[in-house]
Design an enzyme around this catalytic site. Structure first.
Site, mmCIF file in Angstrom:
data_model
loop_
_atom_site.group_PDB
_atom_site.id
_atom_site.type_symbol
_atom_site.label_atom_id
_atom_site.label_comp_id
_atom_site.label_asym_id
_atom_site.label_seq_id
_atom_site.Cartn_x
_atom_site.Cartn_y
_atom_site.Cartn_z
ATOM 1 N N TRP A 137 0.825 -1.226 0.000
ATOM 2 C CA TRP A 137 0.000 0.000 0.000
ATOM 3 C C TRP A 137 0.850 1.263 0.000
ATOM 4 O O TRP A 137 0.330 2.366 0.022
ATOM 5 C CB TRP A 137 -0.887 0.011 1.257
ATOM 6 C CG TRP A 137 -0.131 -0.275 2.508
ATOM 7 C CD1 TRP A 137 0.558 0.624 3.271
ATOM 8 C CD2 TRP A 137 0.033 -1.540 3.133
ATOM 9 N NE1 TRP A 137 1.153 -0.011 4.337
ATOM 10 C CE2 TRP A 137 0.836 -1.352 4.280
ATOM 11 C CE3 TRP A 137 -0.417 -2.850 2.843
ATOM 12 C CZ2 TRP A 137 1.207 -2.392 5.134
ATOM 13 C CZ3 TRP A 137 -0.050 -3.870 3.686
ATOM 14 C CH2 TRP A 137 0.747 -3.655 4.810
ATOM 15 N N ARG A 138 2.150 1.109 -0.028
ATOM 16 C CA ARG A 138 3.004 2.287 0.146
ATOM 17 C C ARG A 138 3.480 2.857 -1.188
ATOM 18 O O ARG A 138 3.818 2.104 -2.106
ATOM 19 C CB ARG A 138 4.222 1.908 0.996
ATOM 20 C CG ARG A 138 5.225 3.037 1.137
ATOM 21 C CD ARG A 138 6.306 2.702 2.131
ATOM 22 N NE ARG A 138 5.818 2.768 3.510
ATOM 23 C CZ ARG A 138 6.563 2.419 4.555
ATOM 24 N NH1 ARG A 138 7.767 1.943 4.383
ATOM 25 N NH2 ARG A 138 6.071 2.521 5.772
ATOM 26 N N GLU A 154 -4.565 1.353 6.670
ATOM 27 C CA GLU A 154 -4.455 1.814 8.054
ATOM 28 C C GLU A 154 -5.488 1.147 8.956
ATOM 29 O O GLU A 154 -5.193 0.820 10.100
ATOM 30 C CB GLU A 154 -4.563 3.343 8.137
ATOM 31 C CG GLU A 154 -3.334 4.083 7.623
ATOM 32 C CD GLU A 154 -2.054 3.711 8.352
ATOM 33 O OE1 GLU A 154 -2.115 3.218 9.505
ATOM 34 O OE2 GLU A 154 -0.961 3.906 7.776
ATOM 35 N N TYR A 170 -10.726 -8.610 15.349
ATOM 36 C CA TYR A 170 -11.395 -7.332 15.649
ATOM 37 C C TYR A 170 -12.405 -6.989 14.575
ATOM 38 O O TYR A 170 -12.252 -6.032 13.824
ATOM 39 C CB TYR A 170 -10.367 -6.217 15.809
ATOM 40 C CG TYR A 170 -9.565 -6.320 17.077
ATOM 41 C CD1 TYR A 170 -10.175 -6.104 18.303
ATOM 42 C CD2 TYR A 170 -8.214 -6.633 17.059
ATOM 43 C CE1 TYR A 170 -9.455 -6.206 19.491
ATOM 44 C CE2 TYR A 170 -7.487 -6.735 18.238
ATOM 45 C CZ TYR A 170 -8.117 -6.520 19.439
ATOM 46 O OH TYR A 170 -7.407 -6.621 20.598
ATOM 47 N N TYR A 215 -5.399 8.143 15.851
ATOM 48 C CA TYR A 215 -4.231 7.677 15.106
ATOM 49 C C TYR A 215 -4.516 7.613 13.599
ATOM 50 O O TYR A 215 -3.762 8.132 12.778
ATOM 51 C CB TYR A 215 -3.759 6.302 15.599
ATOM 52 C CG TYR A 215 -2.904 5.634 14.546
ATOM 53 C CD1 TYR A 215 -1.597 6.034 14.366
ATOM 54 C CD2 TYR A 215 -3.441 4.690 13.674
ATOM 55 C CE1 TYR A 215 -0.814 5.499 13.358
ATOM 56 C CE2 TYR A 215 -2.683 4.143 12.666
ATOM 57 C CZ TYR A 215 -1.371 4.551 12.512
ATOM 58 O OH TYR A 215 -0.618 4.037 11.513
ATOM 59 N N ASP A 258 1.476 6.023 16.810
ATOM 60 C CA ASP A 258 1.009 4.658 17.075
ATOM 61 C C ASP A 258 1.965 4.039 18.110
ATOM 62 O O ASP A 258 2.797 4.729 18.691
ATOM 63 C CB ASP A 258 0.955 3.843 15.779
ATOM 64 C CG ASP A 258 2.338 3.454 15.279
ATOM 65 O OD1 ASP A 258 3.331 4.065 15.739
ATOM 66 O OD2 ASP A 258 2.435 2.543 14.444
ATOM 67 N N CYS A 260 14.149 0.257 16.224
ATOM 68 C CA CYS A 260 13.798 0.583 17.607
ATOM 69 C C CYS A 260 12.724 -0.394 18.087
ATOM 70 O O CYS A 260 11.631 -0.014 18.473
ATOM 71 C CB CYS A 260 13.310 2.035 17.679
ATOM 72 S SG CYS A 260 13.329 2.741 19.340
ATOM 73 N N CYS A 320 20.397 -0.520 18.179
ATOM 74 C CA CYS A 320 20.797 0.882 18.339
ATOM 75 C C CYS A 320 22.010 1.249 17.485
ATOM 76 O O CYS A 320 22.141 2.393 17.052
ATOM 77 C CB CYS A 320 21.079 1.181 19.809
ATOM 78 S SG CYS A 320 19.612 0.999 20.854
ATOM 79 N N CYS A 363 20.917 2.702 14.266
ATOM 80 C CA CYS A 363 19.868 3.718 14.315
ATOM 81 C C CYS A 363 20.361 5.077 13.824
ATOM 82 O O CYS A 363 21.394 5.570 14.281
ATOM 83 C CB CYS A 363 19.327 3.862 15.732
ATOM 84 S SG CYS A 363 17.961 5.049 15.828
ATOM 85 N N CYS A 366 19.534 10.265 20.799
ATOM 86 C CA CYS A 366 18.690 9.444 21.681
ATOM 87 C C CYS A 366 19.200 9.441 23.108
ATOM 88 O O CYS A 366 20.290 8.968 23.399
ATOM 89 C CB CYS A 366 18.616 8.020 21.137
ATOM 90 S SG CYS A 366 17.568 6.945 22.132
#
Length: 312
Positions: free
Chosen positions: A43-44, A65, A110, A147, A165, A217, A224, A227, A233
């Site tokens: 979907w991106r 979403e 759900y 959201y 989120d 993350c 890390c 990152c 951070c």
DNA sequence: GTCCAGGTTC
DNA sequence: GAACCTGGAC
């Protein structure tokens, strides 16, 4: 707790600039990382496609979403493909039968999401087939909360919305070493994100924050060393990223019992029924069951069977 | 097996 | 604040 108190309390020893997120450095580092390492998702629209002028389709952004609410990316992929194949646009989904939508949703969980999805499609189609392009307008629609409204506004309409989120809560609580439990800290986290959102590419920024949370993350054993924000951070500096976010211990979940009745006819047919639209497994097909309660009583035994018989 | 994460609704 | 579901980590 006021934001400035939080900042003072959590970012001591840090340069005020990075800790407050106002410099824009965090957003530009994150976007550069996203350009190189973003996930490819059905979907991106990837950064290089956006640069070529390809625009996101609000219908696909919304559908993805809603599916991603409380559900992992891996689980969503095949359902998303099946849905857009079957219902390529909002008009097609609005013209479908609710029962077909419920069937296509089966397995995602759900199920109120599927009922709200269909209700939302009907509403939007009736209003000309265009989604509202503001957070407030989106928030009015069934199945779209804070959201999802922010995510659609940012990703589909390129608005500088603060998309928060679970991934983003984790990233931000580590960036600023937020010691307040998550339930209390949500407001502050949202304010931090509002300050970090860049004026350009807010949609990519939102997706980059979530990709960072999903790939680097992570809840446990965060990577890390890889990152792009390691120099910003606060949790890395103190070496304990994994202890964030801080959560309140949760209470016991009540145990409920009941019985299900599987009636098989001579020819192999099985007695089924459809559940009511509200509550547990709303609208789904099932074998007849009793109610589900904290204790075993007359309402949860063979006494409540759909017909008398030799139940065992 | 047990624990845990996660948005929206009412 | 509780109810709603599934899948991933260990």
């Amino acid at each position: 707790m006021a934001l400035h108190d939080q900042t003072r309390k959590t970012a001591s020893g840090d340069s005020g600039k990075a800790a407050s997120g106002e410099s824009g450095e965090i957003a530009s580092r994150l976007l550069a990382w996203y350009d190189a390492h973003h996930r490819d998702l059905p979907w991106r629209i990837a950064p290089r496609e956006l640069a070529r002028g390809i625009r996101p389709d609000p219908y696909r952004v919304w559908l993805s979403e809603v599916m991603l609410q409380q559900t992992t990316v891996e689980a969503v992929k095949s359902y998303f493909r099946a849905f857009v194949e079957k219902w390529p646009d909002i008009e097609a989904l609005a013209a479908s039968a609710t029962e077909d939508v419920m069937k296509a949703w089966a397995g995602l969980g759900y199920y109120s999401r599927a009922r709200n999805l269909k209700a939302c499609a009907n509403l939007v189609a009736r209003q000309g087939g265009r989604f509202p392009d503001t957070q407030a307008g989106l928030r009015e629609l069934p199945g779209i909360g804070a959201y999802t409204a922010a995510a659609i506004a940012a990703i589909a309409f390129d608005q500088p919305a603060a998309v928060v989120d679970g991934n983003v809560e984790r990233v931000v609580s580590r960036l600023f070493s937020i010691v307040t439990p998550l339930s209390e800290a949500k407001g502050d986290i949202c304010t931090y994100v509002e300050r970090m959102v860049p004026a350009t590419r807010p949609g990519d920024f939102a997706q980059a924050m979530m990709d960072l949370g999903a790939m680097i993350c992570t809840p446990r054993r965060p990577r890390c060393g890889l990152c792009p924000l390691r120099e910003d951070c606060s949790a890395i500096i103190s070496g304990d990223a994994e202890r964030f976010p801080v959560r309140l211990p949760k209470g016991e979940k009540p145990l409920r019992r009941g019985a299900a009745f599987v009636a098989v006819r001579g020819d192999g047919a099985i007695l089924l029924r459809k559940r009511g639209d509200q509550g547990l497994l709303g609208g789904m097909t099932e074998v007849p069951t009793t109610g589900w309660t904290a204790r075993i009583d007359g309402g949860t035994t063979a006494a409540a069977a759909p017909f008398p018989g030799n139940w065992r």
